[in-house]
Design a protein around this motif. Structure first.
Motif, PDB file in Angstrom:
ATOM      1  N   MET A   1       2.660   0.373   6.611  1.00 60.95           N
ATOM      2  CA  MET A   1       2.288  -0.154   5.284  1.00 60.95           C
ATOM      3  C   MET A   1       3.293  -0.993   4.671  1.00 60.95           C
ATOM      4  SD  MET A   1      -0.730   0.919   5.044  1.00 60.95           S
ATOM      5  CE  MET A   1      -1.295   0.387   3.366  1.00 60.95           C
TER       6      MET A   1
ATOM      7  N   SER B   1      -8.379  -0.921   2.713  1.00 57.58           N
ATOM      8  CA  SER B   1      -7.981  -2.493   2.793  1.00 57.58           C
ATOM      9  C   SER B   1      -9.185  -3.568   2.657  1.00 57.58           C
ATOM     10  CB  SER B   1      -7.397  -2.714   4.144  1.00 57.58           C
ATOM     11  OG  SER B   1      -8.254  -2.700   5.231  1.00 57.58           O
TER      12      SER B   1
ATOM     13  N   GLN C   1      -5.715   0.241  -4.761  1.00 58.28           N
ATOM     14  CA  GLN C   1      -4.646   1.125  -5.021  1.00 58.28           C
ATOM     15  C   GLN C   1      -5.216   2.534  -4.909  1.00 58.28           C
ATOM     16  OE1 GLN C   1      -4.238   0.640  -9.447  1.00 58.28           O
ATOM     17  NE2 GLN C   1      -6.504   1.409  -9.779  1.00 58.28           N
ATOM     18  N   THR C   2      -4.417   3.264  -4.255  1.00 63.94           N
ATOM     19  CA  THR C   2      -4.113   4.772  -4.193  1.00 63.94           C
ATOM     20  C   THR C   2      -4.058   5.755  -5.500  1.00 63.94           C
ATOM     21  OG1 THR C   2      -2.396   5.272  -3.496  1.00 63.94           O
ATOM     22  CG2 THR C   2      -4.148   4.907  -1.830  1.00 63.94           C
TER      23      THR C   2
ATOM     24  N   HIS D   1      -5.025  -7.186   1.670  1.00 62.09           N
ATOM     25  CA  HIS D   1      -4.628  -6.477   0.402  1.00 62.09           C
ATOM     26  C   HIS D   1      -4.925  -4.957   0.489  1.00 62.09           C
ATOM     27  CE1 HIS D   1      -2.971 -10.278  -1.873  1.00 62.09           C
ATOM     28  NE2 HIS D   1      -2.787 -10.171  -0.659  1.00 62.09           N
ATOM     29  N   TYR D   2      -4.759  -4.109  -0.456  1.00 65.57           N
ATOM     30  CA  TYR D   2      -5.069  -2.541  -0.537  1.00 65.57           C
ATOM     31  C   TYR D   2      -5.665  -2.239  -1.850  1.00 65.57           C
ATOM     32  CZ  TYR D   2      -2.312  -3.127   3.865  1.00 65.57           C
ATOM     33  OH  TYR D   2      -1.892  -3.539   5.311  1.00 65.57           O
TER      34      TYR D   2
ATOM     35  N   SER E   1      -4.978   4.160   2.871  1.00 62.45           N
ATOM     36  CA  SER E   1      -5.549   3.142   2.029  1.00 62.45           C
ATOM     37  C   SER E   1      -6.855   2.435   2.560  1.00 62.45           C
ATOM     38  CB  SER E   1      -4.540   2.116   1.602  1.00 62.45           C
ATOM     39  OG  SER E   1      -3.268   2.547   1.240  1.00 62.45           O
TER      40      SER E   1
ATOM     41  N   GLY F   1       0.850  -1.152  -0.079  1.00 63.28           N
ATOM     42  CA  GLY F   1      -0.024   0.047  -0.052  1.00 63.28           C
ATOM     43  C   GLY F   1       0.797   1.217   0.031  1.00 63.28           C
TER      44      GLY F   1
END
Length: 329
Positions: free
Chosen positions: A282, A60, A75-76, A72-73, A58, A50
C-alpha cells in the motif's frame, strides 16, 4: 425470479422505524458535540494512500487526474485526513462518514459502514473514556438506566479467561492453550495470530454483558497508530482502548502517535509483512507523515454507528440496522 422474490429483493433489510432511530441518533450526536464546541468536518472518501495494516483490505477505485488514470482507495477510516486538519489548527473535531473495508461481511460486518470518529487535543485516554461514557448515557438512555463502564486491561481479561499472560506467553504456550480450548487451527509461527485467535473466540464474546467494558493496554504489537508505554506492572503495552457492550466491539481509541519516524517505520513493517503474505503493497500517506510535526498531543476514537444501533435496537444482525447491505446494493 418470481414477482414475490423481486419484491423482497428491492426492500430494505431494516424496518423503517430503525431508519428513524438512526436519524435521531445522528441528531443526538451532533447536539452532543455542538454543546462541547467540537467541530463537525468532512474529508475526502478517496485517497492516493491506503491502510497498510495487514488486517485491513482497502477497496480501490480508478479515477483520472488530468489525463492520467490512477488507483486511489476508499477510506477505511477518515483518520489520516482528520489528523492533517488537527495539524493545521482545527482544534477538536468529529466526523460521521462512510468507510469501506473489502471482504468484511457477516453478522457483525458489512464492507461499507458508518463511523463516528473524533479527536480531542490535550485530552488523555482517561478523559476520553469519560466523554465516551457521557455520550453513551445520551444515546443509550432508553436502553439502560445508566451506563457505567468498567476498565479492564487486555492482559487481565486474557488471564481471567485463559490463565495465560498474552504479553509474555511464548508461541508454544499459545499453541498449547489454543488446543486446550478446542481451537485446532494451524497458524504457523505467527504468535500474534494465535493471540488474536484466542482473544476473538474465548475472551471477546464474554465482554460487556454485566456492564460495558473499556479494554485497555493492548500488546505493543497491536499499537497501530497509538503510542506505547509501560503499564503498572512494568510491561510494554499499546496506549489504546476498545469499548465492548454485550460481546460487541463498538469503538477503538488511541493516545495518538505523533512521531513521524516511528509511524513511517510501522508503515514499512506493515508493507514488509504484506509482501510476505502476498498482499498488495500500500502507498504510504506522505501528507500525514509531513503533518505529524505540527499535530498536537491528543486522543482519538472511532465508534461504529451500525453496531451502536444494534445495541440500541436489540438486533443481532448488522443488516437489520442498515438499509441495503453489500449483497443488495
Amino acid at each position: 425470479m418470481s414477482d414475490l422474490q423481486q419484491t423482497r429483493h428491492y426492500q430494505p433489510t431494516c424496518e423503517i422505524d430503525i431508519l428513524k432511530t438512526r436519524a435521531r441518533l445522528y441528531a443526538q450526536i451532533r447536539q452532543f458535540f455542538a454543546v462541547r464546541d467540537v467541530l463537525e468536518v468532512e474529508t475526502p472518501i478517496l485517497s492516493q494512500a491506503g491502510a497498510t495494516d495487514v488486517q485491513l483490505a482497502s477497496v480501490s477505485a480508478q479515477r483520472h487526474m488530468g489525463s492520467e488514470a490512477q488507483t486511489h482507495y476508499l477510506q477505511t477510516s477518515p483518520e489520516f485526513a482528520m489528523k492533517r486538519l488537527l495539524a493545521s489548527g482545527s482544534g477538536a473535531i468529529y466526523q460521521l462518514c462512510k468507510v469501506f473495508r473489502d471482504g468484511e461481511h457477516g453478522r457483525k460486518h458489512n464492507s461499507e459502514f458508518t463511523l463516528l470518529e473524533w479527536y480531542r487535543p490535550g485530552l488523555s485516554l482517561k478523559g476520553l473514556m469519560h466523554e465516551v461514557t457521557e455520550l453513551l448515557n445520551v444515546v443509550l438512555a432508553e436502553r439502560f438506566d445508566e451506563v457505567r463502564p468498567v476498565v479492564i486491561s487486555y492482559k487481565h481479561a486474557f488471564m481471567d479467561r485463559l490463565e495465560i499472560n498474552p504479553l509474555q506467553a511464548t508461541l508454544g504456550q499459545l499453541k498449547d492453550t489454543a488446543r486446550r480450548v478446542g481451537l485446532n487451527i494451524e497458524l504457523g509461527d505467527d504468535r500474534l495470530a494465535y493471540i488474536d485467535l484466542l482473544f476473538s473466540h474465548m475472551v471477546e464474546p464474554s465482554l460487556g454483558f454485566d456492564t460495558p467494558v473499556f479494554l485497555t493496554d493492548f500488546p505493543p504489537e497491536m499499537a497501530s497508530l497509538a503510542k506505547v508505554r509501560m503499564d503498572e506492572e512494568g510491561e510494554l503495552v499499546a496506549a489504546r482502548f476498545e469499548l465492548y457492550i454485550e460481546g460487541l466491539e463498538l469503538a477503538n481509541a488511541y493516545d495518538e502517535l505523533i512521531d513521524a519516524e516511528v509511524l513511517r517505520s510501522r508503515f514499512m513493517k506493515d508493507n514488509a509483512e504484506r509482501q510476505k503474505l502476498g498482499l498488495q503493497i500500500m502507498p504510504v500517506d506522505e501528507y500525514l507523515l509531513a503533518a505529524l510535526a505540527q499535530m498536537p498531543e491528543c486522543s482519538g476514537i472511532a465508534l461504529g454507528i451500525d453496531r451502536l444501533l444494534m445495541i440500541i435496537t436489540r438486533q443481532m444482525q448488522l443488516e437489520k440496522v442498515i438499509s441495503f447491505p453489500a449483497h443488495l446494493s
